[in-house]
Design a protein around this motif. Structure first.
Motif, short mmCIF file in Angstrom:
data_model
loop_
_atom_site.label_atom_id
_atom_site.label_comp_id
_atom_site.label_asym_id
_atom_site.label_seq_id
_atom_site.Cartn_x
_atom_site.Cartn_y
_atom_site.Cartn_z
N THR A 1 -32.23 43.16 -48.10
CA THR A 1 -31.98 41.73 -47.91
C THR A 1 -30.49 41.44 -47.98
O THR A 1 -29.71 42.23 -48.55
CB THR A 1 -32.69 40.89 -48.98
OG1 THR A 1 -32.07 41.16 -50.26
CG2 THR A 1 -34.17 41.22 -49.04
N ASN B 1 -29.13 39.30 -49.92
CA ASN B 1 -28.80 39.16 -51.34
C ASN B 1 -28.47 40.50 -51.96
O ASN B 1 -27.60 40.59 -52.82
CB ASN B 1 -29.97 38.51 -52.09
CG ASN B 1 -30.11 37.03 -51.77
OD1 ASN B 1 -29.16 36.39 -51.34
ND2 ASN B 1 -31.30 36.50 -51.96
N ASP B 2 -29.18 41.55 -51.53
CA ASP B 2 -28.88 42.89 -52.04
C ASP B 2 -27.48 43.32 -51.63
O ASP B 2 -26.74 43.92 -52.42
CB ASP B 2 -29.91 43.90 -51.50
CG ASP B 2 -31.30 43.68 -52.07
OD1 ASP B 2 -31.40 43.05 -53.14
OD2 ASP B 2 -32.28 44.12 -51.44
N TYR C 1 -24.99 41.29 -50.92
CA TYR C 1 -24.03 40.47 -51.68
C TYR C 1 -23.84 41.02 -53.09
O TYR C 1 -22.70 41.13 -53.57
CB TYR C 1 -24.52 39.03 -51.74
CG TYR C 1 -23.63 38.14 -52.59
CD1 TYR C 1 -22.52 37.51 -52.03
CD2 TYR C 1 -23.90 37.93 -53.94
CE1 TYR C 1 -21.70 36.70 -52.80
CE2 TYR C 1 -23.09 37.13 -54.72
CZ TYR C 1 -21.99 36.51 -54.15
OH TYR C 1 -21.18 35.72 -54.93
N ASP C 2 -24.94 41.35 -53.77
CA ASP C 2 -24.85 41.88 -55.13
C ASP C 2 -24.06 43.18 -55.16
O ASP C 2 -23.24 43.41 -56.06
CB ASP C 2 -26.25 42.11 -55.71
CG ASP C 2 -26.97 40.81 -56.01
OD1 ASP C 2 -26.29 39.77 -56.13
OD2 ASP C 2 -28.22 40.83 -56.11
N ASN D 1 -20.41 42.37 -54.53
CA ASN D 1 -19.86 41.65 -55.68
C ASN D 1 -19.55 42.61 -56.82
O ASN D 1 -18.55 42.45 -57.53
CB ASN D 1 -20.84 40.57 -56.14
CG ASN D 1 -20.17 39.50 -56.98
OD1 ASN D 1 -19.03 39.12 -56.73
ND2 ASN D 1 -20.87 39.01 -57.99
N ILE E 1 -18.98 33.49 -49.64
CA ILE E 1 -19.83 33.64 -48.46
C ILE E 1 -19.14 32.89 -47.33
O ILE E 1 -19.00 31.67 -47.40
CB ILE E 1 -21.24 33.09 -48.71
CG1 ILE E 1 -21.91 33.84 -49.87
CG2 ILE E 1 -22.10 33.21 -47.45
CD1 ILE E 1 -23.27 33.29 -50.24
N ARG F 1 -24.25 38.19 -41.42
CA ARG F 1 -23.58 37.45 -42.50
C ARG F 1 -22.25 38.12 -42.82
O ARG F 1 -22.11 39.33 -42.70
CB ARG F 1 -24.46 37.38 -43.75
CG ARG F 1 -25.70 36.52 -43.55
CD ARG F 1 -26.33 36.14 -44.84
NE ARG F 1 -27.50 35.28 -44.63
CZ ARG F 1 -28.18 34.69 -45.60
NH1 ARG F 1 -27.82 34.84 -46.85
NH2 ARG F 1 -29.22 33.94 -45.32
N TYR G 1 -19.19 38.31 -45.83
CA TYR G 1 -18.69 38.03 -47.17
C TYR G 1 -17.21 38.38 -47.19
O TYR G 1 -16.82 39.44 -46.71
CB TYR G 1 -19.45 38.85 -48.21
CG TYR G 1 -20.95 38.68 -48.14
CD1 TYR G 1 -21.54 37.44 -48.36
CD2 TYR G 1 -21.77 39.76 -47.83
CE1 TYR G 1 -22.91 37.28 -48.28
CE2 TYR G 1 -23.14 39.61 -47.75
CZ TYR G 1 -23.71 38.37 -47.97
OH TYR G 1 -25.06 38.21 -47.89
N SER H 1 -17.56 34.19 -58.24
CA SER H 1 -18.68 35.04 -57.84
C SER H 1 -19.21 35.90 -58.98
O SER H 1 -20.33 36.39 -58.92
CB SER H 1 -18.27 35.95 -56.67
OG SER H 1 -17.29 36.88 -57.07
N LYS I 1 -22.06 34.28 -63.65
CA LYS I 1 -23.48 34.11 -63.34
C LYS I 1 -24.26 33.41 -64.45
O LYS I 1 -25.47 33.27 -64.36
CB LYS I 1 -24.12 35.48 -63.07
CG LYS I 1 -23.52 36.20 -61.87
CD LYS I 1 -24.23 37.52 -61.62
CE LYS I 1 -23.65 38.21 -60.40
NZ LYS I 1 -24.33 39.50 -60.12
N ARG J 1 -26.59 30.61 -63.55
CA ARG J 1 -27.77 30.96 -62.75
C ARG J 1 -28.89 31.55 -63.60
O ARG J 1 -29.99 31.77 -63.11
CB ARG J 1 -27.38 31.99 -61.68
CG ARG J 1 -26.25 31.53 -60.78
CD ARG J 1 -25.84 32.65 -59.85
NE ARG J 1 -24.54 32.39 -59.23
CZ ARG J 1 -23.81 33.31 -58.63
NH1 ARG J 1 -24.26 34.55 -58.54
NH2 ARG J 1 -22.65 33.01 -58.11
#
Length: 228
Positions: free
Chosen positions: A48, A50-51, A53-54, A57, A69, A84, A86, A155, A158, A161
């Motif tokens: 994904t 998100n994976d 991005y993590d 990051n 982003i 996408r 980053y 970033s 966290k 969150r």
């Protein structure tokens, strides 16, 4: 004997210990090591966005910078994301807008961006997986070598969150406190090692909670109407 396979993110977390010296400063790789890492990242596959991005990051934390982003590309026909981007937090420059009536430039915070070109771009494959097709690790600014200072990048902060923080925001919101008041309460209660939360973050959590309540309420009304 079963071998435990580390995910890309876990691998970076493991390497983090080796990248911090006795003075608590990040150890920056040599040019050849950085080039090898860049070659390893190009073509890397993720389930994904998100994976991805993590992963990036964590990589940014090790090297000493934060992320933003930048762009999410959508298919005009299906409205699905297919790419996408980053970027480094110092990418680009802020656009200064003038007041239409007076023509004066609005007062703004000091611009910290330097037009940095460092970025990671992912694209979606036919099988639904995402892969890195563009990776640029060239920064035109100094990187942060202190882990405590790196954590100050947006970033990497966290705490707001986390489930515990969100639950506390919602509970305080239900008691009648405004986002600016909730921010003050949480920042007093949290660990000094965590980044301060902002009024905007509190407001976003409360807004999401209200949307969930509306959806649940609408669903209950719909069920009652169907039964009637």
């Amino acid at each position: 004997m079963d071998l435990e396979v580390q995910s890309p993110v876990e691998a970076f977390e493991t390497n983090l210990i080796d990248r911090i010296d006795s003075e608590g400063l990040l150890v920056i790789n040599s040019g050849s090591d950085v080039e090898k890492e860049a070659n390893d990242i190009r073509g890397k596959v993720f389930d994904t966005p998100n994976d991805a991005y993590d992963f990036y990051n964590h990589y940014a934390f090790l090297l000493g910078f934060g992320l933003r982003i930048h762009t999410a590309y959508k298919n005009k026909t299906t409205n699905e994301h297919y790419r996408r981007m980053y970027v480094c937090y110092k990418e680009g420059f802020k656009i200064l807008k003038c007041k239409s009536s007076v023509g004066d430039v609005k007062k703004r915070r000091r611009d910290l961006r330097t037009g940095c070109n460092a970025c990671l771009r992912i694209s979606k494959r036919k099988d639904g997986k995402w892969f890195v097709d563009v990776f640029n690790d060239s920064h035109n600014h100094e990187l942060t070598i202190s882990p405590t200072k790196v954590l100050k990048h947006r970033s990497h902060g966290k705490f707001h969150r986390s489930l515990a923080c969100k639950s506390l925001m919602v509970e305080l919101g239900q008691s009648g406190l405004k986002p600016c008041q909730i921010k003050k309460v949480i920042n007093v209660m949290k660990s000094p090692h965590e980044n301060n939360v902002t009024s905007k973050q509190c407001s976003d959590v409360l807004s999401d909670q209200r949307k969930q309540y509306k959806e649940i309420f609408s669903g209950l009304i719909g069920d009652q109407e169907n039964r009637i």
